[in-house]
Design a protein around this motif. Structure first.
Motif, mmCIF file in Angstrom:
data_model
loop_
_atom_site.group_PDB
_atom_site.id
_atom_site.type_symbol
_atom_site.label_atom_id
_atom_site.label_comp_id
_atom_site.label_asym_id
_atom_site.label_seq_id
_atom_site.Cartn_x
_atom_site.Cartn_y
_atom_site.Cartn_z
ATOM 1 N N SER A 59 0.805 -1.225 0.000
ATOM 2 C CA SER A 59 0.000 0.000 0.000
ATOM 3 C C SER A 59 0.833 1.267 0.000
ATOM 4 O O SER A 59 0.356 2.321 -0.414
ATOM 5 N N LYS A 60 2.056 1.172 0.494
ATOM 6 C CA LYS A 60 2.896 2.360 0.636
ATOM 7 C C LYS A 60 4.225 2.158 -0.080
ATOM 8 O O LYS A 60 4.741 1.039 -0.118
ATOM 9 N N PRO A 61 4.803 3.218 -0.621
ATOM 10 C CA PRO A 61 6.170 3.114 -1.175
ATOM 11 C C PRO A 61 7.152 2.861 -0.042
ATOM 12 O O PRO A 61 6.837 3.063 1.149
ATOM 13 N N SER A 62 8.348 2.423 -0.381
ATOM 14 C CA SER A 62 9.331 2.044 0.638
ATOM 15 C C SER A 62 9.612 3.162 1.635
ATOM 16 O O SER A 62 9.809 2.923 2.824
ATOM 17 N N ALA A 63 9.593 4.416 1.166
ATOM 18 C CA ALA A 63 9.855 5.541 2.069
ATOM 19 C C ALA A 63 8.785 5.650 3.146
ATOM 20 O O ALA A 63 9.060 6.069 4.278
ATOM 21 N N GLY A 64 7.554 5.257 2.820
ATOM 22 C CA GLY A 64 6.466 5.353 3.778
ATOM 23 C C GLY A 64 6.451 4.245 4.804
ATOM 24 O O GLY A 64 5.622 4.250 5.722
ATOM 25 N N LEU A 65 7.367 3.278 4.666
ATOM 26 C CA LEU A 65 7.431 2.157 5.611
ATOM 27 C C LEU A 65 8.433 2.391 6.732
ATOM 28 O O LEU A 65 8.456 1.630 7.703
ATOM 29 N N LYS A 66 9.251 3.418 6.605
ATOM 30 C CA LYS A 66 10.320 3.627 7.585
ATOM 31 C C LYS A 66 9.777 3.899 8.980
ATOM 32 O O LYS A 66 10.213 3.281 9.956
ATOM 33 N N ALA A 67 8.815 4.806 9.087
ATOM 34 C CA ALA A 67 8.286 5.167 10.404
ATOM 35 C C ALA A 67 7.548 4.005 11.071
ATOM 36 O O ALA A 67 7.877 3.625 12.199
ATOM 37 N N PRO A 68 6.547 3.384 10.401
ATOM 38 C CA PRO A 68 5.877 2.251 11.050
ATOM 39 C C PRO A 68 6.808 1.076 11.298
ATOM 40 O O PRO A 68 6.685 0.384 12.320
ATOM 41 N N GLY A 69 7.770 0.857 10.390
ATOM 42 C CA GLY A 69 8.724 -0.237 10.593
ATOM 43 C C GLY A 69 9.594 -0.005 11.817
ATOM 44 O O GLY A 69 9.831 -0.924 12.615
ATOM 45 N N ALA A 70 10.073 1.233 11.986
ATOM 46 C CA ALA A 70 10.911 1.553 13.146
ATOM 47 C C ALA A 70 10.134 1.383 14.445
ATOM 48 O O ALA A 70 10.656 0.853 15.437
ATOM 49 N N ILE A 71 8.870 1.821 14.454
ATOM 50 C CA ILE A 71 8.051 1.694 15.672
ATOM 51 C C ILE A 71 7.785 0.224 16.003
ATOM 52 O O ILE A 71 7.977 -0.216 17.149
ATOM 53 N N LEU A 72 7.379 -0.539 15.001
ATOM 54 C CA LEU A 72 7.045 -1.941 15.243
ATOM 55 C C LEU A 72 8.261 -2.760 15.668
ATOM 56 O O LEU A 72 8.189 -3.567 16.609
ATOM 57 N N PHE A 73 9.385 -2.557 14.992
ATOM 58 C CA PHE A 73 10.574 -3.331 15.353
ATOM 59 C C PHE A 73 11.167 -2.858 16.682
ATOM 60 O O PHE A 73 11.766 -3.640 17.421
ATOM 61 N N GLY A 74 10.990 -1.568 16.991
ATOM 62 C CA GLY A 74 11.411 -1.085 18.303
ATOM 63 C C GLY A 74 10.618 -1.751 19.411
ATOM 64 O O GLY A 74 11.177 -2.179 20.440
ATOM 65 N N LEU A 75 9.311 -1.869 19.214
ATOM 66 C CA LEU A 75 8.469 -2.558 20.195
ATOM 67 C C LEU A 75 8.810 -4.048 20.266
ATOM 68 O O LEU A 75 8.773 -4.656 21.342
ATOM 69 N N ALA A 76 9.143 -4.632 19.105
ATOM 70 C CA ALA A 76 9.506 -6.057 19.092
ATOM 71 C C ALA A 76 10.796 -6.303 19.865
ATOM 72 O O ALA A 76 10.922 -7.301 20.587
ATOM 73 N N ILE A 77 11.755 -5.393 19.734
ATOM 74 C CA ILE A 77 13.009 -5.525 20.490
ATOM 75 C C ILE A 77 12.734 -5.434 21.984
ATOM 76 O O ILE A 77 13.250 -6.224 22.792
ATOM 77 N N THR A 78 11.894 -4.479 22.379
ATOM 78 C CA THR A 78 11.550 -4.323 23.793
ATOM 79 C C THR A 78 10.837 -5.561 24.325
ATOM 80 O O THR A 78 11.167 -6.075 25.414
ATOM 81 N N ALA A 79 9.862 -6.066 23.561
ATOM 82 C CA ALA A 79 9.115 -7.240 23.981
ATOM 83 C C ALA A 79 10.029 -8.468 24.057
ATOM 84 O O ALA A 79 9.917 -9.282 24.989
ATOM 85 N N SER A 80 10.949 -8.605 23.104
ATOM 86 C CA SER A 80 11.885 -9.733 23.126
ATOM 87 C C SER A 80 12.763 -9.678 24.374
ATOM 88 O O SER A 80 13.054 -10.709 24.996
ATOM 89 N N GLY A 81 13.182 -8.472 24.727
ATOM 90 C CA GLY A 81 13.990 -8.318 25.939
ATOM 91 C C GLY A 81 13.238 -8.748 27.182
ATOM 92 O O GLY A 81 13.807 -9.427 28.067
#
Length: 320
Positions: free
Chosen positions: A63-85
């Motif tokens: 749905s979004k070009p690659s540039a539009g994935l940076k913000a949601p990707g950073a948020i989701l993977f940041g939360l995933a790192i926290t949850a993994s910890g």
């Protein structure tokens, strides 16, 4: 999915990574329950925390070009790192690990459901001929995530009651059910089923919506753009000079159709014209009208005119 022509590279990468994680999780679950190997238990526990957001991002990339994935990707993977910890720390809090994993899957299921409910026109980065099918695939992925969440909750409950044997049986039954369901879904999908029409949306001005729709029709017809098999909703919206969502709403309100259905109607009408005005074979007419596959052409023509293309040609010539 990773090799499907017409899918953006970033989406193919996401789907390939998702496939690797799913395969790894399946292997780790298998060696745990079949062979009693618990050495990889920490990895097995954190994988769902990464699988869920990656599944959402894979469809978001349609749905979004690659540039539009940076913000949601950073948020989701940041939360995933926290949850993994939190999971790896094994804090002495009853139910914390299962709650963290469950919350991760639940939140990504909600995001995926919201994305799916926006309709096939939201998948603006792929050709419109693929949006209906990918919308169905997204529905299957969402259903699988929800089913997995329910089963994992039940397994956690059984482990809390020290009923490991029952948990192992539940894993086996759930896996076999999933295989059977997905097999049936793939058969249904390959038979060419289509997504039903959605409830029309209502933009602020119906006059403005009609103007957008008519401009889109004029561009498609006058420039022959409907013949382009790689046409996307985004490309058409840019030609019209409006955002994707406005184009989708205008066509949905005016015609009760998605953008892909709107374009397919023009293709079918062109095919009907060629059938009555030329002696070209149906395969050549199909390509000239903008259809990529015979199955799609025959299905859309039958749906629009209520008869196969060959019967339509014969009927029109007999009438003339």
């Amino acid at each position: 999915m990773p090799f499907w022509r017409g899918v953006p590279a970033v989406a193919r990468i996401c789907f390939a990574a998702l496939l690797v994680l799913l395969c790894l999780e399946a292997v780790l679950v298998g060696v745990r329950f079949a062979f009693g190997v618990f050495d990889f238990l920490p990895v097995q526990r954190i994988l769902p925390i990464w699988i869920a957001p990656l599944a959402y991002l894979s469809f978001l990339a349609l749905s979004k070009p690659s540039a539009g994935l940076k913000a949601p990707g950073a948020i989701l993977f940041g939360l995933a790192i926290t949850a993994s910890g939190l999971v790896l720390l094994s804090l002495p809090v009853p139910g914390l690990m299962d709650a963290v994993i469950g919350l991760s899957v639940l939140s990504c299921s909600f995001l995926l459901a919201r994305h799916w409910l926006s309709g096939p026109d939201q998948l603006s980065q792929i050709p419109m001929r693929l949006t209906g099918r990918w919308h169905q695939i997204e529905a299957a992925a969402l259903a699988t995530m929800i089913a997995t969440l329910i089963v994992d909750t039940a397994i956690a409950f059984l482990f809390a009651r020290s009923e490991e044997h029952a948990a192992a049986w539940l894993v086996s039954l759930a896996t076999l059910s999933l295989i059977a369901t997905l097999t049936g879904f793939l058969i249904w999908l390959n038979l060419g089923s289509t997504v039903g029409r959605r409830t029309p949306l209502h933009p602020a001005s119906k006059e403005a919506a009609d103007a957008i729709m008519e401009k889109a029709r004029a561009i498609l017809v006058e420039q022959g753009l409907f013949r382009d098999t790689g046409l996307t909703a985004t490309r058409l919206a840019r030609r019209v000079g409006v955002p994707d969502r406005d184009l989708s709403r205008a066509i949905n309100t005016g015609k009760g159709q998605s953008v892909s259905q709107f374009v397919n109607q023009l293709r079918v009408e062109e095919a009907a014209r060629l059938l009555t005005s030329t002696d070209d074979p149906a395969t050549e007419i199909m390509e000239n009208a903008g259809f990529l596959t015979r199955s799609n052409f025959y299905r859309e023509f039958q749906k629009h005119y209520g008869m196969p293309s060959g019967n339509y040609r014969k009927k029109m010539r007999d009438a003339g």
